[in-house]
Structure formats: structure tokens, C-alpha cells
Write a protein that holds these residues in place. Structure first.
Motif, short mmCIF file in Angstrom:
data_model
loop_
_atom_site.label_atom_id
_atom_site.label_comp_id
_atom_site.label_asym_id
_atom_site.label_seq_id
_atom_site.Cartn_x
_atom_site.Cartn_y
_atom_site.Cartn_z
N VAL A 142 0.81 -1.06 0.12
CA VAL A 142 -0.02 -0.06 -0.20
C VAL A 142 0.72 1.35 0.02
CG1 VAL A 142 -1.90 -1.20 1.14
CG2 VAL A 142 -0.13 0.03 2.48
N GLY A 143 2.18 1.15 -0.33
CA GLY A 143 2.95 2.18 -0.46
C GLY A 143 3.49 3.26 0.84
N LEU A 144 3.59 2.40 2.04
CA LEU A 144 3.50 3.06 3.20
C LEU A 144 5.01 2.76 3.99
CD1 LEU A 144 0.10 3.10 5.09
CD2 LEU A 144 1.26 4.77 3.80
N LEU A 145 5.96 2.09 3.26
CA LEU A 145 7.25 1.88 3.69
C LEU A 145 8.19 3.02 3.78
CD1 LEU A 145 8.50 -1.54 2.14
CD2 LEU A 145 7.53 -1.11 4.44
N GLY A 146 7.92 4.03 3.25
CA GLY A 146 8.68 5.25 3.12
C GLY A 146 9.15 5.45 1.63
N GLU A 147 9.72 6.55 1.49
CA GLU A 147 10.01 6.99 0.06
C GLU A 147 11.43 6.47 -0.57
OE1 GLU A 147 9.27 11.13 -0.45
OE2 GLU A 147 7.10 11.10 -0.34
N ASP A 148 12.09 6.01 0.40
CA ASP A 148 13.60 5.85 -0.16
C ASP A 148 14.02 4.54 1.14
OD1 ASP A 148 14.71 7.05 2.15
OD2 ASP A 148 14.63 8.82 0.56
N ASP A 149 15.28 4.29 0.73
CA ASP A 149 15.80 3.06 1.67
C ASP A 149 15.95 3.30 3.00
OD1 ASP A 149 15.72 1.30 -0.18
OD2 ASP A 149 17.78 1.27 -0.86
N TRP A 150 16.34 4.66 3.33
CA TRP A 150 16.46 5.48 4.50
C TRP A 150 15.38 5.60 5.33
CZ3 TRP A 150 20.10 5.84 8.10
CH2 TRP A 150 20.22 7.02 9.14
N GLY B 200 9.70 11.58 7.46
CA GLY B 200 9.31 12.65 6.37
C GLY B 200 8.11 13.26 6.74
N ASN B 201 7.30 13.73 5.36
CA ASN B 201 6.15 14.68 5.44
C ASN B 201 4.89 13.79 5.12
OD1 ASN B 201 7.60 16.93 6.86
ND2 ASN B 201 8.33 17.26 5.16
N HIS B 202 4.97 12.39 5.11
CA HIS B 202 3.84 11.76 4.69
C HIS B 202 3.51 10.57 5.49
CE1 HIS B 202 7.29 9.11 3.55
NE2 HIS B 202 7.90 10.43 3.25
N LEU B 203 2.59 10.04 5.44
CA LEU B 203 2.21 8.70 6.09
C LEU B 203 2.96 7.55 5.84
CD1 LEU B 203 -0.08 8.00 8.30
CD2 LEU B 203 -1.25 6.77 6.44
N THR B 204 3.36 6.85 7.05
CA THR B 204 4.14 5.62 6.70
C THR B 204 3.46 4.35 7.96
OG1 THR B 204 6.01 5.97 8.75
CG2 THR B 204 6.44 6.60 6.09
#
Length: 204
Positions: free
Chosen positions: A76-84, A149-153
Motif C-alpha cells: 500500500v506504499g507506506l514503507l517510506g519513500e527511499d531506503d533510509w 518524512g512529511n507523509h504517512l508511513t
């Protein structure tokens, strides 16, 4: 479309609840396979590791609550935007495990599961206070709504829900931690989460 089946104890949140939140948030079709405590001893041999929760998909069984949640978070795309960011979310999920271990070490966890948490509310607050202090400090470095970040995880869903459910046993748990309370209120106010939480029927 895959219809997931979540196998867990009936009317219990605990380690299955983050999984449910991810399924709900991602609008992934799923069914509950509810197992009573009475029948568990006769069924446990049918499950990997003799444990619940288990996520079933297309006849395959995936055990371990964190592995299941991470699998769904990726879906569902909530792991984070990159590996960090993914590593940071993992760290906050590990913090949840640390709180569970701290409560279990003091014999508090099972009392909370079985509705006796109010008897040990003060001890629950004392045990969780160091974790809340760190969360409070961290949230003052973010936008206040997200941990990473500035988004849901999935870390937001997990941390917010676990601490809100801890507060069932210790109603004053978040009184001193206004940033944490604001954060949990924000997550619980997300439309799909709010609708689910309002309708759910789970104990701790």
C-alpha cells in the motif's frame, strides 16, 4: 483480486491490529478467521510456528505480525519513500516491540490483554513514560503529524494505534505528552482509519 484472510483470536487487537489498519487503509479486501481461546489448542498445529496472527493468501500462509505488516505496508506504499526512510520506519516499529517487551517483563501485558489493565494503570504509565518522552522529543523535530518524512508511513499507524490502545488500560497515559497526543489524534482522524476504529470491536 487477492482476498486476504487474517487468522487471529476473536475480538482481540494486540498484534493483529496494525495488520488490520494496513488492510483498511489500503482498501485491500480481507476476511477475518476468528479463533476462540477454547479451540486454539486443537488448531495451533495447523499454523506456521504454532502462532497467530497469520495472513493467508491464495492458500499460502505468512506468519509473524511484523513480517505481515511490512509486506502489506509495501503493497500500500507506506514503507517510506527511499531506503533510509524505510529503515527509519523499521526503527519505530522496533520501538513498539520494545514497549511490548517492557510490559511483558513486568507482567503487565497479559493483564492488559485480558481487561485487567486498569488495575495496573499507574505501573503502565511508569513503564511507558521513557518511550513517550523520546517520541515527544522526536515529534518536535517533525511536522507533528508524521514520524518519518512529511507523509504517512506504517510506523505512524503502528505507533499511534499501539499507544492509543495502551491508553485503554491507562487513560492518563498521554496527558503529559501533548505532541504524542496530537499525533495519535491526527492518525486516528484519517478518514479510513476513523471509520474503522469507530466500528471495530476489539479488546486490547
Amino acid at each position: 483480486m487477492t482476498v486476504y484472510k487474517l487468522h487471529y483470536f476473536e475480538n482481540l487487537g494486540a498484534r493483529a491490529e496494525l495488520i488490520r489498519l494496513l488492510l483498511v487503509y489500503g482498501e485491500l479486501p480481507y476476511e477475518e478467521v476468528s479463533i476462540s481461546r477454547a479451540e486454539w489448542s486443537n488448531l495451533k498445529a495447523n499454523y506456521p510456528n504454532n502462532q497467530l496472527p497469520v495472513l493467508e493468501m491464495d492458500g499460502k500462509m505468512l506468519p509473524q505480525s511484523i513480517a505481515i505488516a511490512r509486506f502489506l505496508a509495501k503493497k500500500v506504499g507506506l514503507l517510506g519513500e527511499d531506503d533510509w526512510e524505510a529503515a527509519q520506519t523499521d526503527a519505530f516499529i522496533d520501538l513498539i516491540e520494545d514497549t511490548i517487551f517492557a510490559l511483558e517483563t513486568k507482567g503487565l501485558a497479559m493483564k492488559m490483554v485480558f481487561g485487567q489493565g486498569n488495575e495496573v494503570a499507574d505501573e503502565v504509565v511508569t513503564t511507558l513514560k521513557p518511550f513517550l518522552e523520546r517520541l515527544e522529543k522526536h515529534l518536535h523535530t517533525t511536522n507533528g503529524q508524521n514520524l518519518v518524512g512529511n507523509h504517512l508511513t506504517w510506523a505512524d499507524l503502528g505507533i499511534a494505534d499501539w499507544f492509543r490502545r495502551y491508553a485503554i488500560s491507562a487513560p492518563h497515559l498521554l496527558d503529559e505528552f501533548l505532541a504524542v497526543k496530537k499525533f495519535t489524534d491526527y492518525v486516528y482522524g484519517l478518514p479510513k482509519i476513523k471509520k474503522y476504529v469507530a466500528a471495530r470491536n476489539v479488546t486490547f
